[in-house]
Design a protein around this motif. Structure first.
Motif, PDB file in Angstrom:
ATOM      1  N   GLY A 108      53.587  28.064  20.966  1.00 28.81           N
ATOM      2  CA  GLY A 108      52.354  28.576  21.549  1.00 28.81           C
ATOM      3  C   GLY A 108      51.756  27.608  22.562  1.00 28.81           C
ATOM      4  O   GLY A 108      52.204  26.464  22.689  1.00 28.81           O
ATOM      5  N   PRO A 109      50.749  28.076  23.315  1.00 27.10           N
ATOM      6  CA  PRO A 109      50.145  27.231  24.348  1.00 27.10           C
ATOM      7  C   PRO A 109      49.313  26.107  23.748  1.00 27.10           C
ATOM      8  O   PRO A 109      48.543  26.320  22.815  1.00 27.10           O
ATOM      9  CB  PRO A 109      49.263  28.214  25.128  1.00 27.10           C
ATOM     10  CG  PRO A 109      48.922  29.291  24.147  1.00 27.10           C
ATOM     11  CD  PRO A 109      50.103  29.394  23.225  1.00 27.10           C
ATOM     12  N   VAL A 110      49.479  24.912  24.274  1.00 31.48           N
ATOM     13  CA  VAL A 110      48.768  23.727  23.785  1.00 31.48           C
ATOM     14  C   VAL A 110      48.267  22.913  24.974  1.00 31.48           C
ATOM     15  O   VAL A 110      48.986  22.741  25.962  1.00 31.48           O
ATOM     16  CB  VAL A 110      49.684  22.830  22.911  1.00 31.48           C
ATOM     17  CG1 VAL A 110      48.980  21.532  22.519  1.00 31.48           C
ATOM     18  CG2 VAL A 110      50.148  23.572  21.667  1.00 31.48           C
ATOM     19  N   ILE A 111      47.034  22.432  24.869  1.00 32.41           N
ATOM     20  CA  ILE A 111      46.509  21.457  25.824  1.00 32.41           C
ATOM     21  C   ILE A 111      46.298  20.156  25.055  1.00 32.41           C
ATOM     22  O   ILE A 111      45.521  20.119  24.102  1.00 32.41           O
ATOM     23  CB  ILE A 111      45.173  21.903  26.442  1.00 32.41           C
ATOM     24  CG1 ILE A 111      45.304  23.252  27.137  1.00 32.41           C
ATOM     25  CG2 ILE A 111      44.668  20.836  27.429  1.00 32.41           C
ATOM     26  CD1 ILE A 111      43.977  23.846  27.584  1.00 32.41           C
ATOM     27  N   VAL A 112      47.028  19.119  25.440  1.00 24.12           N
ATOM     28  CA  VAL A 112      46.836  17.796  24.842  1.00 24.12           C
ATOM     29  C   VAL A 112      45.947  17.006  25.793  1.00 24.12           C
ATOM     30  O   VAL A 112      46.296  16.814  26.960  1.00 24.12           O
ATOM     31  CB  VAL A 112      48.178  17.063  24.627  1.00 24.12           C
ATOM     32  CG1 VAL A 112      47.943  15.630  24.152  1.00 24.12           C
ATOM     33  CG2 VAL A 112      49.027  17.808  23.615  1.00 24.12           C
ATOM     34  N   CYS A 113      44.798  16.582  25.296  1.00 27.94           N
ATOM     35  CA  CYS A 113      43.823  15.846  26.114  1.00 27.94           C
ATOM     36  C   CYS A 113      43.720  14.413  25.614  1.00 27.94           C
ATOM     37  O   CYS A 113      43.326  14.184  24.463  1.00 27.94           O
ATOM     38  CB  CYS A 113      42.455  16.510  26.034  1.00 27.94           C
ATOM     39  SG  CYS A 113      42.391  18.139  26.792  1.00 27.94           S
ATOM     40  N   ALA A 114      44.084  13.450  26.462  1.00 24.84           N
ATOM     41  CA  ALA A 114      44.102  12.040  26.060  1.00 24.84           C
ATOM     42  C   ALA A 114      43.244  11.191  26.989  1.00 24.84           C
ATOM     43  O   ALA A 114      43.034  11.542  28.153  1.00 24.84           O
ATOM     44  CB  ALA A 114      45.540  11.510  26.066  1.00 24.84           C
ATOM     45  N   PHE A 170      44.347  14.379  31.242  1.00 27.87           N
ATOM     46  CA  PHE A 170      43.522  13.193  31.035  1.00 27.87           C
ATOM     47  C   PHE A 170      42.142  13.567  31.554  1.00 27.87           C
ATOM     48  O   PHE A 170      41.907  13.527  32.774  1.00 27.87           O
ATOM     49  CB  PHE A 170      44.122  11.985  31.776  1.00 27.87           C
ATOM     50  CG  PHE A 170      45.488  11.630  31.267  1.00 27.87           C
ATOM     51  CD1 PHE A 170      45.641  10.924  30.083  1.00 27.87           C
ATOM     52  CD2 PHE A 170      46.631  12.033  31.953  1.00 27.87           C
ATOM     53  CE1 PHE A 170      46.904  10.624  29.595  1.00 27.87           C
ATOM     54  CE2 PHE A 170      47.893  11.732  31.467  1.00 27.87           C
ATOM     55  CZ  PHE A 170      48.029  11.024  30.285  1.00 27.87           C
ATOM     56  N   PRO A 171      41.236  13.987  30.658  1.00 31.09           N
ATOM     57  CA  PRO A 171      39.948  14.535  31.081  1.00 31.09           C
ATOM     58  C   PRO A 171      39.134  13.645  32.020  1.00 31.09           C
ATOM     59  O   PRO A 171      38.364  14.150  32.831  1.00 31.09           O
ATOM     60  CB  PRO A 171      39.196  14.753  29.756  1.00 31.09           C
ATOM     61  CG  PRO A 171      40.283  14.949  28.750  1.00 31.09           C
ATOM     62  CD  PRO A 171      41.399  14.054  29.200  1.00 31.09           C
ATOM     63  N   ALA A 207      34.144  12.704  31.168  1.00 24.52           N
ATOM     64  CA  ALA A 207      35.122  13.766  31.392  1.00 24.52           C
ATOM     65  C   ALA A 207      34.748  14.579  32.621  1.00 24.52           C
ATOM     66  O   ALA A 207      33.572  14.817  32.886  1.00 24.52           O
ATOM     67  CB  ALA A 207      35.190  14.677  30.175  1.00 24.52           C
ATOM     68  N   LEU A 208      35.769  14.992  33.364  1.00 27.61           N
ATOM     69  CA  LEU A 208      35.571  15.969  34.435  1.00 27.61           C
ATOM     70  C   LEU A 208      35.635  17.358  33.805  1.00 27.61           C
ATOM     71  O   LEU A 208      36.182  17.534  32.717  1.00 27.61           O
ATOM     72  CB  LEU A 208      36.649  15.800  35.503  1.00 27.61           C
ATOM     73  CG  LEU A 208      36.720  14.421  36.178  1.00 27.61           C
ATOM     74  CD1 LEU A 208      37.883  14.373  37.162  1.00 27.61           C
ATOM     75  CD2 LEU A 208      35.414  14.081  36.871  1.00 27.61           C
ATOM     76  N   ALA A 209      35.135  18.339  34.507  1.00 26.62           N
ATOM     77  CA  ALA A 209      35.041  19.691  33.945  1.00 26.62           C
ATOM     78  C   ALA A 209      36.405  20.367  33.761  1.00 26.62           C
ATOM     79  O   ALA A 209      36.526  21.331  33.009  1.00 26.62           O
ATOM     80  CB  ALA A 209      34.152  20.561  34.826  1.00 26.62           C
ATOM     81  N   GLY A 210      37.457  19.856  34.429  1.00 26.84           N
ATOM     82  CA  GLY A 210      38.761  20.513  34.419  1.00 26.84           C
ATOM     83  C   GLY A 210      39.317  20.817  33.042  1.00 26.84           C
ATOM     84  O   GLY A 210      39.792  21.927  32.778  1.00 26.84           O
ATOM     85  N   ALA A 211      39.268  19.834  32.143  1.00 26.96           N
ATOM     86  CA  ALA A 211      39.814  20.049  30.794  1.00 26.96           C
ATOM     87  C   ALA A 211      39.071  21.186  30.095  1.00 26.96           C
ATOM     88  O   ALA A 211      39.672  22.029  29.418  1.00 26.96           O
ATOM     89  CB  ALA A 211      39.730  18.767  29.973  1.00 26.96           C
ATOM     90  N   GLY A 212      37.752  21.228  30.277  1.00 25.00           N
ATOM     91  CA  GLY A 212      36.960  22.301  29.683  1.00 25.00           C
ATOM     92  C   GLY A 212      37.294  23.649  30.295  1.00 25.00           C
ATOM     93  O   GLY A 212      37.370  24.668  29.600  1.00 25.00           O
ATOM     94  N   PHE A 213      37.523  23.666  31.602  1.00 28.99           N
ATOM     95  CA  PHE A 213      37.892  24.898  32.304  1.00 28.99           C
ATOM     96  C   PHE A 213      39.165  25.496  31.705  1.00 28.99           C
ATOM     97  O   PHE A 213      39.214  26.683  31.369  1.00 28.99           O
ATOM     98  CB  PHE A 213      38.076  24.622  33.795  1.00 28.99           C
ATOM     99  CG  PHE A 213      38.658  25.762  34.567  1.00 28.99           C
ATOM    100  CD1 PHE A 213      37.859  26.792  35.030  1.00 28.99           C
ATOM    101  CD2 PHE A 213      40.027  25.817  34.832  1.00 28.99           C
ATOM    102  CE1 PHE A 213      38.403  27.852  35.752  1.00 28.99           C
ATOM    103  CE2 PHE A 213      40.578  26.877  35.541  1.00 28.99           C
ATOM    104  CZ  PHE A 213      39.758  27.896  36.000  1.00 28.99           C
ATOM    105  N   PHE A 214      40.209  24.673  31.570  1.00 36.99           N
ATOM    106  CA  PHE A 214      41.484  25.180  31.046  1.00 36.99           C
ATOM    107  C   PHE A 214      41.360  25.600  29.582  1.00 36.99           C
ATOM    108  O   PHE A 214      41.977  26.571  29.161  1.00 36.99           O
ATOM    109  CB  PHE A 214      42.589  24.140  31.213  1.00 36.99           C
ATOM    110  CG  PHE A 214      42.930  23.873  32.646  1.00 36.99           C
ATOM    111  CD1 PHE A 214      43.352  24.891  33.484  1.00 36.99           C
ATOM    112  CD2 PHE A 214      42.816  22.599  33.180  1.00 36.99           C
ATOM    113  CE1 PHE A 214      43.642  24.654  34.821  1.00 36.99           C
ATOM    114  CE2 PHE A 214      43.112  22.341  34.502  1.00 36.99           C
ATOM    115  CZ  PHE A 214      43.522  23.376  35.329  1.00 36.99           C
TER     116      PHE A 214
END
Length: 194
Positions: A32-38, A109-110, A123-130
């Motif tokens: 399944g789809p996963v976003i790993v944020c480090a 990398f947020p 954090a930039l908004a990008g990680a939240g957007f995705f």
């Protein structure tokens, strides 16, 4: 093919060099789809996260890296795609969302850039957007330690974030990114206290 070879090579070299210890890998879904944020402390972070994951990880990188003659050719073959920094790069956004629609892993990398002092940045908004625009499971990841020969580096995967609650509260992309960053902070601080 090149990704699997590169992952193995990086693992053989970096695991003993930085005494890499992985914690919580069982928290990463096997499908399944996963976003790993480090958090981002070094250029070693993408290969180290990639080598510790059992699934291939797709990363976005500043377009200048992919335009470099030799490096760019390699990066394109190991799941790296370009993003134009400082702009709203619709092509990069579409590529990332397509990766998630195809049930793959997106590594983010947020903070958007490396921390110069090892402290967590905003954090930039990008990680939240995705996270908000996909059905992906979001896994926070803390990288703790210094990339110095034979000093230990920890890669800690936390439990999946409850994005359902964040969506119900109708949080903005920035607020969602801040929530993700807070989970990374908790993982990092917990390791520091051990």
């Amino acid at each position: 093919m090149l990704y699997a070879f590169g992952r193995l090579l990086v693992k053989i070299i970096l695991t003993p060099l930085f005494r890499v210890k992985v914690i919580g890998l069982h928290n990463v879904p096997k499908s399944g789809p996963v976003i790993v944020c480090a958090n981002h402390i070094s250029n070693f972070d993408p290969p180290v996260v990639g080598m510790t994951m059992k699934r291939p990880v797709h990363y976005m990188a500043k377009s200048e890296l992919l335009e470099a003659p030799f490096l760019g050719a390699i990066l394109k073959r190991v799941n790296v795609f370009a993003v134009k920094r400082g702009l709203s790069d619709r092509n990069a956004l579409r590529t990332a969302l397509t990766i998630l629609k195809e049930n793959k892993v997106l590594g983010l990398f947020p903070e958007g850039t490396r921390s110069k002092n090892g402290e967590l940045g905003k954090a930039l908004a990008g990680a939240g957007f995705f996270a908000l625009k996909s059905d992906a499971v979001v896994i926070p990841c803390a990288i703790v330690g210094e990339y110095k020969p034979f000093k230990r580096v920890f890669v800690i995967y936390g439990e999946p974030l409850d994005m359902g609650t964040i969506r119900e509260e109708k949080l903005s992309a920035q607020e969602a990114a801040d929530a993700i960053m807070e989970e990374i902070r908790k993982l990092r601080d917990l390791q520091h206290s051990v």
